[in-house]
Scaffold this active site. Structure first.
Site, PDB file in Angstrom:
ATOM      1  N   CYS B 107       6.899   7.748  17.550  1.00 21.06           N
ATOM      2  CA  CYS B 107       5.506   7.567  17.962  1.00 21.06           C
ATOM      3  C   CYS B 107       4.827   6.951  16.756  1.00 21.06           C
ATOM      4  CB  CYS B 107       4.851   8.888  18.344  1.00 21.06           C
ATOM      5  SG  CYS B 107       3.095   8.667  18.734  1.00 21.06           S
ATOM      6  N   CYS B 110       1.086   8.354  16.267  1.00 21.02           N
ATOM      7  CA  CYS B 110       0.780   9.740  15.895  1.00 21.02           C
ATOM      8  C   CYS B 110       2.040  10.580  15.954  1.00 21.02           C
ATOM      9  CB  CYS B 110      -0.340  10.330  16.743  1.00 21.02           C
ATOM     10  SG  CYS B 110      -0.102  10.210  18.511  1.00 21.02           S
ATOM     11  N   SER B 111       2.191  11.381  16.978  1.00 18.81           N
ATOM     12  CA  SER B 111       3.282  12.349  16.970  1.00 18.81           C
ATOM     13  C   SER B 111       3.722  12.686  18.394  1.00 18.81           C
ATOM     14  CB  SER B 111       2.813  13.618  16.272  1.00 18.81           C
ATOM     15  OG  SER B 111       1.624  14.067  16.901  1.00 18.81           O
ATOM     16  N   CYS B 112       3.480  11.786  19.353  1.00 17.44           N
ATOM     17  CA  CYS B 112       3.840  12.067  20.745  1.00 17.44           C
ATOM     18  C   CYS B 112       5.330  12.355  20.839  1.00 17.44           C
ATOM     19  CB  CYS B 112       3.456  10.896  21.637  1.00 17.44           C
ATOM     20  SG  CYS B 112       1.677  10.589  21.609  1.00 17.44           S
TER      21      CYS B 112
END
Lengths: 142, 209
Positions: B107, B110-112
């Site tokens: 991702c 971000c951090s999906c």
């Protein structure tokens, strides 16, 4: 929008730090910051896109020098202020100075499993509140 | 990793710890949150939702061709057969590795990450070095994880979004014919479902002689 969070293809960030048998959380405050963010998300006040937006519009210097859950914490502080759930003075004081504003839902322990199984907060039109420039330009403790 | 090298044995609270406490106190006084729900949320991701979920999905896809077909056709529904539904896994896509194609998930923004099947993402997944380089130099990234693929294996990198989350189905290791799903699941390490590792070899299975 582009910004410090838009990292795909950027150079110069160095090697990947791989941690064997890594725990989910590296300090008790990370657990609380994580759970606070989910619990406040469950109030139904903002969408997941808005919560991301408020992290990604942190000042780039602040974004890149903050750890992951520090970014979550700062994003949450900005959200509660932007949506009028608390004032900047209350964030600074760490206690209630003004009456609470009604929220749609309060997540209790008994509702956690069902709430998680149902999925993230919906992105209904009523939650796409236009955030003012003033709200997104507040960078707490940056 | 900035802020990631705190020592845990000092008693003085850091500025960040104080800020988190202040915010929790404020939001509790306002009545927006119920502190026991926070404990329950933490407990859930510490003990109930983690990569063992995804390993069971992959093991069944290896063992049951009909299930594999359902998983590739509609991963959200196939994963829901296990009861793994909900937050951060609302729209799942399964991508299958082969000798020709290796899939890897990132991702960049971000951090999906697919929480329902993998739990919470590791720090490296959320950090700038992996996010920046996975799309520019995936082969170099894999080398840092100790993975070297044949030169003619194509690497496909999937950039997650707030909605769509990916689960990599690693290749089933040789020498596992006739294994039960439980035994197969022991070979499916977390990173193999992100695409930064291969499934474990039978000789590396926990408890293997």
């Amino acid at each position: 929008m582009n910004g410090a969070q838009d990292l795909g293809g950027q150079m110069g960030f160095g090697p990947i730090e791989i941690e064997v048998d890594e725990p989910n959380f590296h300090a008790p405050w990370e657990e609380r910051a994580f759970a606070l963010t989910l619990a406040m998300g469950a109030t139904g006040t903002w969408s997941i896109d808005t919560s991301r937006y408020m992290r990604e519009t942190l000042h780039p210097v602040d974004y890149l020098s903050s750890s992951y859950y520090e970014i979550w914490l700062k994003g949450l502080e900005r959200l509660v202020v932007a949506y009028g759930l608390a004032s900047r003075a209350e964030i600074g004081a760490g206690r209630m100075l003004e009456p609470a504003k009604p929220v749609k839902n309060i997540l209790t322990a008994g509702k956690v499993a069902a709430t998680l199984a149902k999925g993230g907060p919906p992105t209904g039109p009523q939650q796409r509140l236009p955030l003012s420039n003033k709200a997104t330009r507040w960078w707490p403790g940056a | 990793m900035p802020g990631h090298d705190h020592s845990h044995d000092h008693s003085e609270l850091s500025e960040t710890e104080l800020r988190v406490r202040a915010l929790e106190t404020l939001l509790t006084e306002k009545g927006y949150i119920d502190p026991p729900a926070l404990d329950e949320l933490i407990e859930t991701y510490e003990t109930k939702i983690g990569p063992r979920n995804g390993a069971r999905v992959v093991a069944r896809a290896w063992a049951d061709p009909a299930y594999r077909g359902r998983l590739l056709a509609d991963a959200t529904a196939a994963i829901a057969e296990f009861g793994f539904t909900g937050r951060q896994g609302e729209h799942m896509v399964a991508v299958e590795n082969s000798p020709h194609i290796h899939n890897m998930v990132v991702c960049t923004l971000c951090s999906c990450y697919p929480w329902t099947v993998l739990g919470l993402p590791p720090v490296w997944y959320k950090s700038p070095p992996y996010r920046s380089r996975a799309v520019r130099d995936p082969r170099g990234v894999l080398a840092e994880f100790g993975v070297e693929l044949p030169k003619d294996t194509q690497i496909k990198v999937w950039d997650s979004t707030a909605e769509v989350r990916y689960l990599v189905i690693p290749m089933r290791p040789e020498g596992t014919e006739g294994w039960s799903e439980d035994k197969l699941a022991d070979l499916v390490c977390r990173d193999s479902m992100i695409g930064t590792a291969l499934a474990l070899l039978p000789s590396n299975r926990k408890g293997a002689a």
